[in-house]
Design an enzyme around this catalytic site. Structure first.
Site, PDB file in Angstrom:
ATOM      1  N   LEU A 102      78.350 -76.438 -37.790  1.00 36.25           N
ATOM      2  CA  LEU A 102      79.736 -76.892 -37.627  1.00 36.25           C
ATOM      3  C   LEU A 102      79.801 -78.327 -37.112  1.00 36.25           C
ATOM      4  O   LEU A 102      80.706 -79.090 -37.472  1.00 36.25           O
ATOM      5  CB  LEU A 102      80.484 -75.954 -36.667  1.00 36.25           C
ATOM      6  CG  LEU A 102      80.614 -74.506 -37.140  1.00 36.25           C
ATOM      7  CD1 LEU A 102      81.298 -73.641 -36.083  1.00 36.25           C
ATOM      8  CD2 LEU A 102      81.391 -74.441 -38.458  1.00 36.25           C
ATOM      9  N   ARG A 142      70.550 -80.513 -21.400  1.00 36.54           N
ATOM     10  CA  ARG A 142      70.241 -79.899 -20.100  1.00 36.54           C
ATOM     11  C   ARG A 142      69.769 -80.934 -19.090  1.00 36.54           C
ATOM     12  O   ARG A 142      69.785 -80.688 -17.885  1.00 36.54           O
ATOM     13  CB  ARG A 142      69.136 -78.835 -20.271  1.00 36.54           C
ATOM     14  CG  ARG A 142      69.601 -77.616 -20.997  1.00 36.54           C
ATOM     15  CD  ARG A 142      68.461 -76.668 -21.277  1.00 36.54           C
ATOM     16  NE  ARG A 142      67.617 -77.137 -22.380  1.00 36.54           N
ATOM     17  CZ  ARG A 142      66.695 -76.402 -22.989  1.00 36.54           C
ATOM     18  NH1 ARG A 142      66.488 -75.164 -22.589  1.00 36.54           N
ATOM     19  NH2 ARG A 142      65.988 -76.870 -23.988  1.00 36.54           N
ATOM     20  N   TYR A 195      85.094 -64.827 -27.565  1.00 37.58           N
ATOM     21  CA  TYR A 195      84.641 -63.965 -26.464  1.00 37.58           C
ATOM     22  C   TYR A 195      84.518 -64.738 -25.143  1.00 37.58           C
ATOM     23  O   TYR A 195      84.145 -64.158 -24.130  1.00 37.58           O
ATOM     24  CB  TYR A 195      83.379 -63.164 -26.827  1.00 37.58           C
ATOM     25  CG  TYR A 195      82.134 -63.935 -27.193  1.00 37.58           C
ATOM     26  CD1 TYR A 195      81.497 -64.771 -26.284  1.00 37.58           C
ATOM     27  CD2 TYR A 195      81.557 -63.780 -28.450  1.00 37.58           C
ATOM     28  CE1 TYR A 195      80.341 -65.449 -26.606  1.00 37.58           C
ATOM     29  CE2 TYR A 195      80.401 -64.458 -28.790  1.00 37.58           C
ATOM     30  CZ  TYR A 195      79.796 -65.292 -27.855  1.00 37.58           C
ATOM     31  OH  TYR A 195      78.642 -65.967 -28.175  1.00 37.58           O
TER      32      TYR A 195
END
Ligand code: HXC
Ligand code: NAP
Length: 304
Positions: free
Chosen positions: A41, A89, A169
């Site tokens: 995407l 990260r 979710y």
């Protein structure tokens, strides 16, 4: 004039969700950084941003993937693309990427926090390291990007736009993807919180919660083997199909463009009705045959 009186040769092609939505040059002059922009995407959004005149930085960990994607994007759009390796990260890597992007393009105006990681597993089978790996990429990685770029915009007195890609979710929760659900819920909270806190700096924060959009990354990890056939995601969608990348790119382009200047703190769901179908108490009644409805109607008729 009604449609039938127009000669077919003069009829214009009807537009659909498979077409680009915004007008030409809608993003001209904007520099957009898309994390995870070399695949899936992220790559589709980057392609549409380039078509609309933006300059785009695509970043992720794998430089070979980014180089290949950048070459394809340049060839298909004729736009300016800068591939930069960065593990989100690591805050130092995020700072270095931002520095390189600004020195190459002069500034960064928009960030799409799209990079993510996920796997499907019963939670009790996960090691602490597995759980932390997903939290680190999705939540800590998005926080690193947000802090680095947010501080840069505030110090330079530049307006800015964050678009965070979450999931449905993030607000419903979901079994078997618990680290991802927890991390995306954190990103959702960050989106709404900073929309208010940083509005005074002219920084907008919105999110998209996509339903199922086929990508190699998501399908390989969440529907491995023949799971995609056994649990065809389209079956869970009231509109009866999975998403098309262009329709997500259309929404993303609108949300990062100045056309959405009055919108901040929004989480926009694009899922064909999927999550609501799972939520409504009687939604499973699609399976009730007409004959049974007739019987129920007859019983109701007797009582009246
Ligand atoms: C359980 C797993 C696992 C799996 C790895 N681990 N894969 N545990 N099930 N399938 C464990 C490892 O054993 C290890 O724990 C820990 O996770 C870290 O693994 P590494 O391989 O060292 O991590 P790393 O190289 O950083 O790779 C991260 C990754 C990988 C998450 C494991 O899949 C990745 O890079 N994914 C990025 C792309 C991605 O996931 N795209 C999908 C986004 S789709 P131990 O204890 O053994 O050390 C998405 C869709 C949402 O979000 C909604 C869809 C409808
Ligand atoms: P994808 O192609 O696997 O995209 C994930 C991207 O994140 C990859 O380009 C990956 O590149 C990058 N990435 C992973 N870890 C990273 C790290 N530590 N640092 C920097 N980049 C990292 O999957 P996708 O389906 O397009 O997903 C894109 C977004 O949409 C994600 O946020 C996902 O949660 C969301 N989403 C997808 C769906 C769907 O149905 N596809 C549904 C809901 C939400 P590298 O491996 O090179 O680092």
């Amino acid at each position: 004039m009604d449609g039938q009186s127009v000669p077919s040769s003069e009829k214009t092609k009807l537009m659909s969700y498979l077409d680009g939505m915004l007008r030409d040059d809608a993003l001209k002059g904007k520099v957009i950084l898309v994390s995870g922009g070399g695949t899936g995407l992220g790559k589709s959004m980057a392609a549409y941003f380039l078509t609309l005149g933006a300059k785009v930085v695509i970043s992720s960990r794998k430089m070979d993937v980014l180089d290949k994607a950048a070459a394809e994007l340049k060839a298909s759009t004729n736009g300016e693309v800068l591939p930069l390796a960065c593990d989100i990260r690591e805050i130092e890597q995020v700072h270095a990427m931002l520095r390189d992007a600004v020195s190459h393009f002069g500034q960064v105006d928009i960030v799409v926090n799209n990079a993510a990681a996920n796997f499907i597993s019963p939670t009790e089978r996960l090691s602490a390291n597995a759980f932390h790996t997903i939290l680190d990429i999705v939540l800590k990685g998005t926080a690193n990007m947000t802090l680095a770029v947010g501080k840069y915009w505030i110090e330079a007195k530049l307006p800015g736009v964050f678009l965070n890609i979450v999931t449905t979710y993030a607000f419903t929760g979901s079994a078997y993807v618990v680290p991802s659900a927890a991390a995306k819920a954190g990103v959702l909270a960050m989106t709404r919180s900073l929309a208010v806190e940083w509005a005074k700096y002219k920084i907008r924060c919105n999110a998209i919660a996509p339903g199922p959009f086929p990508t190699e990354g998501a399908w390989a990890r969440l529907l491995p083997g023949d799971l995609a056939t056994k649990f065809d995601p389209a079956n869970k969608v009231p509109l009866g199909r999975v998403g098309e990348h262009q329709e997500l790119a259309n929404l993303a382009a609108y949300l990062v463009s100045d056309f959405s200047a009055y919108m901040t703190g929004e989480i926009i769901t694009l899922d064909g009705g999927e999550w609501l179908k799972g939520a409504g108490q009687f939604n499973g009644f699609d399976a009730v045959p007409g004959q049974l409805w007739d019987q129920m109607q007859a019983i109701r008729g007797k009582k009246q």
